[in-house]
Scaffold this motif. Structure first.
Motif, short mmCIF file in Angstrom:
data_model
loop_
_atom_site.label_atom_id
_atom_site.label_comp_id
_atom_site.label_asym_id
_atom_site.label_seq_id
_atom_site.Cartn_x
_atom_site.Cartn_y
_atom_site.Cartn_z
N ALA A 36 0.83 -1.21 0.00
CA ALA A 36 0.00 0.00 0.00
C ALA A 36 0.87 1.25 0.00
O ALA A 36 0.59 2.22 -0.71
N ALA A 40 0.84 4.16 -2.81
CA ALA A 40 0.26 5.45 -2.43
C ALA A 40 1.30 6.47 -2.00
O ALA A 40 1.00 7.67 -1.94
N SER A 47 -5.52 6.67 1.27
CA SER A 47 -5.97 5.41 0.70
C SER A 47 -6.75 4.59 1.72
O SER A 47 -7.76 3.96 1.40
N LEU A 48 -6.27 4.59 2.96
CA LEU A 48 -6.96 3.85 4.02
C LEU A 48 -8.35 4.43 4.27
O LEU A 48 -9.32 3.69 4.46
N LEU A 50 -10.18 6.02 2.05
CA LEU A 50 -11.01 5.65 0.90
C LEU A 50 -11.46 4.20 1.01
O LEU A 50 -12.64 3.88 0.78
N ALA A 51 -10.53 3.32 1.37
CA ALA A 51 -10.90 1.91 1.54
C ALA A 51 -11.94 1.75 2.65
O ALA A 51 -12.89 0.97 2.52
N PRO A 186 -2.91 6.03 -5.19
CA PRO A 186 -3.69 5.96 -3.95
C PRO A 186 -4.98 5.16 -4.09
O PRO A 186 -5.42 4.50 -3.15
N VAL A 187 -5.60 5.20 -5.30
CA VAL A 187 -6.83 4.44 -5.51
C VAL A 187 -6.53 2.95 -5.54
O VAL A 187 -7.25 2.13 -4.93
N ALA A 190 -5.94 1.80 -2.18
CA ALA A 190 -7.21 1.63 -1.46
C ALA A 190 -7.81 0.27 -1.74
O ALA A 190 -8.38 -0.38 -0.85
N PHE A 194 -8.60 -2.39 1.03
CA PHE A 194 -9.98 -2.82 1.17
C PHE A 194 -10.07 -4.33 1.30
O PHE A 194 -10.77 -4.86 2.16
#
Length: 419
Positions: A36, A40, A47-48, A50-51, A186-187, A190, A194
């Motif tokens: 991650a 990111a 990112s966290l 968003l997840a 970053p996506v 995520a 996730f």
């Protein structure tokens, strides 16, 4: 015809929450932060978040549906009830096939921690032993899960405290070597995060075995998700602060965090990782077994898999079938190399869950699951699916297509026999 036997309701809120949290604190919590951070860069916490937002949308949809349809099978049942048999089958088939591969990968991960020179026999032994725990009844599953979860939480707390107390290795958190992350970095991170803590679905698949499901299931799902997010966020902050730029290249970041404390500290982390693998594997086997049971009841899997027996009301046929499939996967191939294929199936599963929750009328819709959030959750699942490697997406799409084609052939044969 007498009604089909049902599973007994034996799980309380603490039991269900422990199963969900144990699913989310699997091997991923010991390894996910490195990939991650590499994706990111300095935006890993974004990112966290968003997840966590995507996970929350999926969790509240699952909670709302599980309270209304408290049966084994999770989104397979919700899709059938709200969207039709084909949508339910797509979710159930994606879950059973994808998570069977996850079971094999988790078993091999455990084996590589404890017996790397005999990984396959150790992985097979773990699958067989944990299937035996599940066959002893859901209360035994919950008890063993709570014991393993306690070990994992203690090890993670030890690692965080030890890491903060030791001199900080490497570069400071603000230093990030190499090229900055791309716009989708970053996506994509995520998506990685996730899948590391999306185990709250296991609570929904056990809905038929939960006491007072309309209250217990939402509390357990949201409580487990909140606990997992807090743990992941706390570890992300500690790891970023102590490892800095080294985190992006860390294959075992929790181990690196305590490296300065000597070999004994590393052994403690290794034991915690092994316990996390077993806890997640135990819940995975139970979840796949219950979904297989539900699909067999509706004729989407062979009917004998719906058999329930014993004083503990155990779906023994489905559990043994899952055990056999996972053992074959462990023995027959390098599952660790292809486990990413299941990610596509998981996203389809949650997209169906959100779409199903979207159809709930206002009188049946709980306050915590508004329709706009269900729509956003479905869109987010599809968006994350497009960030997956093309090969992984295509292979799992092929598996789903094969399942759909097989179901169409079976239904056509049944119609001919009926005619």
């Amino acid at each position: 015809m007498p009604p089909a036997p049902r599973l007994g309701r034996r799980l309380g809120t603490l039991d269900a929450t422990a199963i969900g949290l144990g699913s989310m604190l699997g091997a991923g919590v010991f390894a996910v932060f490195g990939p991650a951070a590499a994706l990111a860069g300095p935006f890993m916490l974004l990112s966290l978040l968003l997840a966590g937002a995507v996970a929350y949308a999926n969790a509240v949809a699952s909670a709302a549906l599980a309270a209304k349809y408290p049966s084994s099978g999770g989104t397979y049942v919700y899709g059938r009830e709200r969207l039709g048999p084909w949508a339910g089958f797509l979710a159930g088939w994606g879950f059973v096939t994808g998570k069977s591969a996850s079971c094999a990968a988790m078993a091999l991960t455990f084996a590589h921690y404890v017996a790397p020179e005999h990984a396959v026999p150790a992985a097979v032994a773990a699958v067989v032993a944990l299937t035996g725990v599940n066959l002893a009844g859901i209360t035994r599953t919950a008890l063993v899960t709570k014991v393993l979860l306690a070990v994992v939480l203690a090890v993670l707390a030890f690692a965080a405290v030890a890491g903060l107390a030791l001199p900080a290795p490497g570069l400071p958190a603000s230093a990030h070597d190499g090229a900055p992350p791309g716009p989708l970095g970053p996506v994509t991170a995520a998506g990685v995060l996730f899948f590391a803590f999306a185990g709250y679905a296991r609570i929904a698949t056990l809905g038929e075995e939960v006491k007072d499901p309309s209250r217990t299931i939402p509390r357990a799902i949201l409580g487990a998700l909140a606990g997992a997010f807090a743990i992941y966020a706390g570890l992300a902050l500690v790891l970023s602060a102590r490892l800095g730029s080294r985190l992006a290249n860390a294959a075992a970041p929790i181990h690196d965090l305590v490296a300065g404390a000597g070999p004994a500290a590393g052994g403690i982390v290794q034991a915690g990782a092994a316990a996390a693998c077993l806890g997640a594997l135990l819940a995975l086997i139970a979840g796949v077994g219950r979904t297989s049971l539900a699909m067999a009841r509706e004729g989407d899997l062979p009917g004998p898999l719906a058999r329930i027996a014993g004083s503990h009301s155990v779906p023994w046929a489905a559990e043994l079938a899952v055990c056999a499939v996972v053992v074959l996967l462990v023995v027959g191939g390098n599952v660790l190399a292809v486990i990413g294929f299941s990610s596509f199936g998981v996203l389809v599963y949650y997209a169906v869950a959100n779409a199903s929750a979207f159809t709930l009328p206002r009188p049946e819709r709980p306050w915590y699951s508004p329709r706009w959030l269900n729509a956003a959750g479905a869109v987010a699942c599809l968006a994350l699916a497009f960030t997956l490697p093309l090969t992984s997406a295509l292979v799992m799409a092929g598996v789903l297509a094969a399942g759909v084609a097989g179901r169409a052939v079976v239904l056509a044969a049944r119609r001919r026999r009926a005619g």
